[in-house]
Structures are given as C-alpha cells and as structure tokens.
Design an enzyme around this catalytic site. Structure first.
Site, short mmCIF file in Angstrom:
data_model
loop_
_atom_site.label_atom_id
_atom_site.label_comp_id
_atom_site.label_asym_id
_atom_site.label_seq_id
_atom_site.Cartn_x
_atom_site.Cartn_y
_atom_site.Cartn_z
N GLY A 1 33.65 51.92 52.37
CA GLY A 1 34.03 52.63 53.81
C GLY A 1 33.51 53.77 54.31
O GLY A 1 34.52 54.54 54.88
N HIS B 1 29.39 23.86 25.67
CA HIS B 1 29.03 25.01 26.17
C HIS B 1 29.93 26.15 26.82
O HIS B 1 30.24 27.12 26.26
CB HIS B 1 27.83 25.02 27.06
CG HIS B 1 27.03 26.33 27.37
ND1 HIS B 1 25.92 26.50 26.85
CD2 HIS B 1 27.21 27.41 28.37
CE1 HIS B 1 25.64 27.86 27.63
NE2 HIS B 1 26.62 28.45 28.47
N GLU B 2 30.63 25.49 27.85
CA GLU B 2 31.68 26.53 28.36
C GLU B 2 32.76 26.77 27.60
O GLU B 2 33.41 27.97 27.56
CB GLU B 2 32.12 25.94 29.91
CG GLU B 2 31.12 25.70 30.73
CD GLU B 2 30.16 26.89 31.15
OE1 GLU B 2 30.77 28.09 30.84
OE2 GLU B 2 29.05 27.02 31.61
P1 ADP Z 1 29.93 51.52 53.61
O1 ADP Z 1 29.66 52.17 54.92
O2 ADP Z 1 30.72 52.38 52.52
O3 ADP Z 1 28.86 50.71 53.10
P2 ADP Z 1 31.46 50.43 55.47
O4 ADP Z 1 32.43 51.22 55.97
O5 ADP Z 1 30.36 49.81 56.19
O6 ADP Z 1 31.12 50.46 53.96
O7 ADP Z 1 32.53 48.98 55.06
C1 ADP Z 1 32.38 47.86 55.62
C2 ADP Z 1 33.53 47.06 56.02
O8 ADP Z 1 34.32 46.80 54.83
C3 ADP Z 1 34.43 47.90 56.81
O9 ADP Z 1 34.19 47.57 58.27
C4 ADP Z 1 35.90 47.41 56.39
O10 ADP Z 1 36.29 45.92 57.31
C5 ADP Z 1 35.87 46.96 55.02
N1 ADP Z 1 36.23 48.19 54.35
C6 ADP Z 1 35.42 48.89 53.49
N2 ADP Z 1 36.16 49.95 52.74
C7 ADP Z 1 37.49 49.90 53.30
C8 ADP Z 1 38.55 50.55 53.12
N3 ADP Z 1 38.58 51.47 52.27
N4 ADP Z 1 39.59 50.45 53.77
C9 ADP Z 1 39.51 49.24 54.84
N5 ADP Z 1 38.74 48.50 54.99
C10 ADP Z 1 37.46 48.76 54.39
ZN ZN Z 2 26.57 29.87 29.47
#
Ligand code: ADP
Ligand code: ZN
Ligand code: MG
Length: 598
Positions: free
Chosen positions: A192, A407-408
């Site tokens: 974010g 396996h799983e």
């Molecule tokens: P960063 O820039 O840290 O890579 P972004 O701000 O681009 O992350 O986040 C991408 C999207 O993820 C945002 O547009 C939002 O929709 C969602 N998102 C990420 N963090 C949050 C947060 N803390 N609260 C709400 N939405 C978030």
């Molecule tokens: Zn495996």
C-alpha cells in the site's frame, strides 16, 4: 522526407479506419453475463484467448447498440462456460483474432502503426511540449483518503505532520519549522505504499504528481536529467503538492555500482540537486517508494533529501481484517463469509494480495451465476491463486493417481506430527497449474522468528511425500514428483546453515558475503554443502520413520483421496486420530475452523 511519410500515413490510416466495422458497446462482464444467461445473445465471439467476449444481441440495447463486448482476465473462460452459454441458445465462436479483419489488413495496420511509431518517436524526442505531458498531477476528484488504507497504523501516524504541513504551509513557516522534504516509504510489494502517497495527497487536498523510477531511465545521456528538471518545474508550479516517485530503486540506486550506466548517475545527481535547490518552504513534499532500501545510494538519505523513512510492513491479522473490510465494501458478501477467519488464515498476504483474492472470488461467483460472494468462492479463488486453475485436460492414469495419493498423504501425516504449529487445511489430488496434488498447511499466527525445530519440521514435511513413496513402493519406484519438494527443503536447510547458525559444521559463521569481505573460501562453501546434506538426511530419516509408524493413517488418507479427490481438514484429522497420529490442539480443532464447512 518526413512530411511525405506523414502524408502517406494519414491517407493509409484513413482507409484503415474507414474499413473497420463499428466497435462494439463495451459493458462490464457482469452485464454481459446476465444477457448470456437470459439467452439475449445470438452469437458470441470469444477472442484473445478468452480475454474478450463480443456478442451480437437478439434485441438491441435502448441506445441502439446490438454488438456488445466485455473484457475479463485472460483464460478466465472455460469449456464449461462455453457449453453453458451454448445451452442458453447462443452460437459460440472461438477465434484467435478478430474475424472481421483479414490477415493482410492486420499486416497493413502493423506497418502503419510502426511508421506512426517511428515518426511519433522522433517528434516526441524533439518537442519539449510532449515532455511536459508527463508528470501531470492527478485530478482531485480521483483522490483517496486514509479511509481507503487498511492497517499501516504507524505509517499513517508518521505521515500525519506531512499532511498538516501541506494543508497549511504558512503555519509552519510562521514558527520557522521545516517540513520533512523527502519521505521514503519502505516495504514489500503490494503493502500500500502507492496507496498511502495518494491518500496523503487526498487528505491534504493537494495535487500529487506521480512518476516511476523507470520514467527516467533512458539510453541517451541527459534525457533523464531533463525529465527530472521538468518534474521539479511542474512541482514548483503546482505547489503545495506532492511528488511521488514509485519504484524508486531504479532511479536512486547506488552510484558507482558496476552495472550502472553513466546516464543513471547523471539523472540521480540532477534529482539531488533539485531537492537541495528547494528551500523546503516551497511546499513541495517528495515521496518515494521502494522495497529495496539497502539498494539506495546513501546520498539519497542525507538531511534535506529523503531523510524521513516510513516503514510499510506486511499487514498483521488485525490489519488484514481492515483491508478485507475495505475491499469487501463494493462486493456483496454471502452470510457464510467470515472475514475475521479469513484474516487469520491469510498470514503473509499483502494488501494487494488480499484485494486480488476478493476480486478473484467475485469472478468465481459471477461464473457460478451467483449474486453474492460465498465462502466456497473465496476458497476456490484461493486455490486458483495458490495452485493455478484446475487442469481438466490432464489425463492421469490410475497408477499415477494412486501414487500421487500416497505422496500427498505422506506430506499430510508427516506434517501433522512434525509441524504441529501449522494447521492442515486440506489435501487434494486434483491436477492444478503445475502441480498434481497438494497438502495445504497454513500458519495460523503471524510469525517473526522461526525456531529451529519449526524449520526442521518444515523440511521433514516437505520430504514426507518422497518418504511415503519410499516406504510404500520401495527405493526402485520413487518418482520425479518430489522435485519441487526438494527445492523447498534444500533452500530452507541452506539458510539454516548459512544464515542462522544452526549447524555444528559451520557453526556461527555467516555466509553473507559482506561479512567475508565479499568472497567466501571454497573450503567454507564445501563445509556448508556438507552441513546442508547432513540436515536433509536427518530429516529424511525422521520423515521415513514417521511414515512407517503411521503407515495405517497414510493408507487411509490416500484411500480417501482416491475416493474424493479433495479431503478437508476435519476429515483428515478424524482419519489421523483413528490411526493413532497425535494431533496438536490447532489440528484437533473442530470444523468451525475451516473457511468452508464441507
Ligand atoms: P505498493 O505500492 O506498496 O506495491 P500498492 O499501493 O500499489 O502497493 O497496492 C496495490 C493495491 O493493493 C492497492 O491499490 C489496494 O487496492 C491494495 N492495497 C494494498 N495495501 C492496502 C492497504 N493497506 N489497504 C487497502 N488496500 C490495500
Ligand atoms: Zn510433494
Ligand atoms: Mg506501488
């Protein structure tokens, strides 16, 4: 000469445009889906590998449009969808390209576009006007507030005085206070950072000029620096305002690094000069985001530049709940969706991943012809994101299925005993993405430190699949199915040895090159290899013993998998308990713990 090309291009492109059928009316996927279900669509073209649908309506829309289109994530359309739409009376055609255009038209279009591109590029390079179109401020109507940011409490608090300053720079000036000039947002991708920068601007009611570090990377010396000057000029014109530089590492990286070009250095120098040149009272606040703080040039962090660092970490459980609530606002949730539980189950997810999870769930719900998102849609979205789509085309022989099930089941039983800290969520033998089956374990608590016994348990669990093959089928018959398990086990073992000081062979010696003056001796490296090998052997032995000890449980779970393809936690736990496998309180829990109560 240039003019001639231009004329040719103009004439050609006119013919091209005139020959094109009118473009369809674009609508959201949900609307088109509703029309399809209602049997209102006569013919449907599935284009772009399932990324675009174009339908011809039996009765035109009120605005007269009879051709409509909608886009969706590529490959979201499955054979089942096509059959369902077909059954509703629609003629479905799948095309790899637009059938209305012949190949020669495409070629023509391509040539024209290239010509336009070349001419445009030359013009663009020379005109300073075009340059100015970069770095436009975001319109205030599109701005956000802190209401859209979930969690990130410290970051929000840290940014409080930046907001106060931008709201009323005079007040700060009157008492001679200097506002932070540069704020560096540091944290993993998707937490974010971009969102916070836009929210700060929104809260302060000032414009924000968004640029990306890569906007300044150019081959030609001086172009990047010129862009920095343009950016700074625009910022002064718009002040008070925020300049936000995303992916800052590609601009602010260390100078003098071997693979860094002279041009990049000139650009960074220009940025620093511009920042120094602003007195701090112009009302321009520089913000930058990076997930690699260690990559930045130290000069970037000097006082008067990006001297304020705001950490934006991965969200905690409480943060995840807030983020989920924010993103669930636009989507109608069924009453069986427990966001609190979902927040607990999504340890390690970033805000962007949570937003993506809900969005995928919404798409699944639409494909399921539902008006609300239910728990099973979220579960399906989670599987799709974690493991990829179900590959219905894969034909697995009966022998192979039996092998995958063993396996799983081996992973599941070894994991239940060796990793009591993680909760087994479910086990499947459906081919998905690149995997043929999976035993899902998920941590239930945010963890910051990993004790040695936990890491060893994870290695044993990863080797549990191979251990089961060995015990049930013998040395001669083990398969290639453990390949990715071995990658996981080896990489954890290597970090335990080389980073965390958890082996007697290497002891407390770190293998970080910076601790060794940049290079490790061959002898040291071979000691690491020996220690990693020994660690893996020990955990393999443990896994094998566990499979032998609880062979009955492995067999029972494998049988259940063969019968049902997917076995949920509660049923696995019951089978395990029946055969004497000790369960941790987390795993002995009741069905209510599951996201979907099957
Ligand atoms: P960063 O820039 O840290 O890579 P972004 O701000 O681009 O992350 O986040 C991408 C999207 O993820 C945002 O547009 C939002 O929709 C969602 N998102 C990420 N963090 C949050 C947060 N803390 N609260 C709400 N939405 C978030
Ligand atoms: Zn495996
Ligand atoms: Mg971003």
């Amino acid at each position: 000469m240039l003019l001639l090309v231009l004329v040719a291009v103009t004439v050609g492109s006119w013919r091209f445009v005139a020959g094109r059928p009118s473009s369809p009316h674009v609508m959201p996927y949900t609307e088109l889906a509703a029309l399809l279900t209602a049997g209102e669509v006569g013919t449907l073209q599935v284009e772009d590998g399932g990324g675009r649908l174009v339908g011809s309506l039996k009765t035109p829309l009120p605005d007269g449009a009879s051709r409509v289109s909608a886009t969706l994530p590529s490959r979201a359309v499955s054979l089942q969808d096509l059959e369902r739409w077909g059954a509703a009376g629609t003629v479905v055609e799948v095309s790899s390209s637009d059938p209305n255009r012949s190949a020669s038209q495409w070629l023509q279009a391509f040539l024209l576009l290239s010509a336009v591109g070349v001419v445009g590029f030359v013009f663009y390079r020379q005109s300073s006007v075009a340059m100015g179109h970069r770095f436009q401020a975001t319109a205030p109507s599109r701005q956000l507030t802190m209401q859209s940011v979930g969690g990130a409490r410290e970051a929000q608090a840290d940014l409080g005085d930046v907001i106060a300053f931008l709201r009323d720079p005079q007040r700060f000036r009157a008492v001679g206070a200097r506002c932070p000039k540069g704020v560096l947002l540091v944290g993993p991708p998707g937490t974010g950072k971009t969102l916070l920068a836009r929210a700060v601007a929104g809260e302060a009611g000032v414009p924000v000029i968004v640029a990306a570090g890569s906007d300044f990377n150019e081959m030609y010396v001086g172009v990047g620096a010129g862009r920095v000057r343009t950016l700074a000029r625009r910022a002064r014109e718009q002040a008070p305002c925020i300049v936000f530089i995303d992916e800052f590492d590609s601009l602010g990286g260390r100078r003098g690094r071997p693979n860094r070009s002279g041009e990049e250095e000139v650009t960074l120098n220009q940025l620093l000069v511009e920042m120094d040149g602003m007195g701090g009272n112009e009302g321009v606040v520089w913000m930058a985001a990076t997930n690699r703080e260690d990559m930045l040039d130290p000069a970037v962090r000097r006082p008067g530049r990006f001297d304020r660092v705001v950490e934006v970490p991965l969200p905690t459980a409480a943060d995840r709940l807030e983020i989920l609530r924010i993103h669930a606002e636009q989507s109608p949730l069924g009453d069986d969706v427990d966001l609190e539980r979902l927040a607990q189950l999504t340890v390690g997810h970033s805000g962007a991943e949570l937003a993506n999870l809900l969005n995928e769930a919404a798409i699944v719900a639409v494909q399921d012809d539902e008006t609300h998102i239910h728990a099973r849609h979220i579960e399906a979205a989670r599987d799709k994101i974690l493991l990829g789509r179900i590959r219905s085309g894969v034909v697995v022989s009966d022998d192979e299925r039996r092998l995958i099930a063993i396996h799983e089941a081996g992973h599941a039983v070894v994991g239940l005993v060796a990793c009591p800290e993680d909760r087994l969520h479910k086990v499947t033998i459906e081919p998905r993405g690149r995997s043929l089956g999976a035993a899902h374990f998920a941590p239930e608590a945010d963890r910051h430190l990993y004790p040695r016994h936990y890491l060893e348990g994870i290695i044993a669990k990863a080797l549990g699949g191979r251990a089961a093959e060995l015990v049930f089928l013998g040395e001669e018959h083990v398969t290639s199915g453990a390949g990715s398990d071995l990658v996981q086990a080896t990489s954890i073992a290597r970090r335990m040895v080389a980073e965390f000081g958890m082996s007697s062979e290497v002891g407390l010696m770190s293998a970080d090159p910076s601790a060794h003056g940049g290079h490790l001796s061959a002898q040291f490296q071979s000691r690491i290899d020996t220690a990693v090998h020994k660690l893996l052997e020990a955990q393999m032995k443990r896994a094998e013993e566990l499979v032998r000890q609880y062979q009955g449980a492995v067999q029972a779970i494998a049988d259940a998998l063969l019968a049902h393809d997917v076995v949920v936690a509660a049923d696995i736990h019951a089978l395990a308990e029946e055969h004497g496998v000790p369960l941790s309180p987390l795993n002995a829990g009741t069905r209510e713990r599951d996201l979907v109560v099957a």
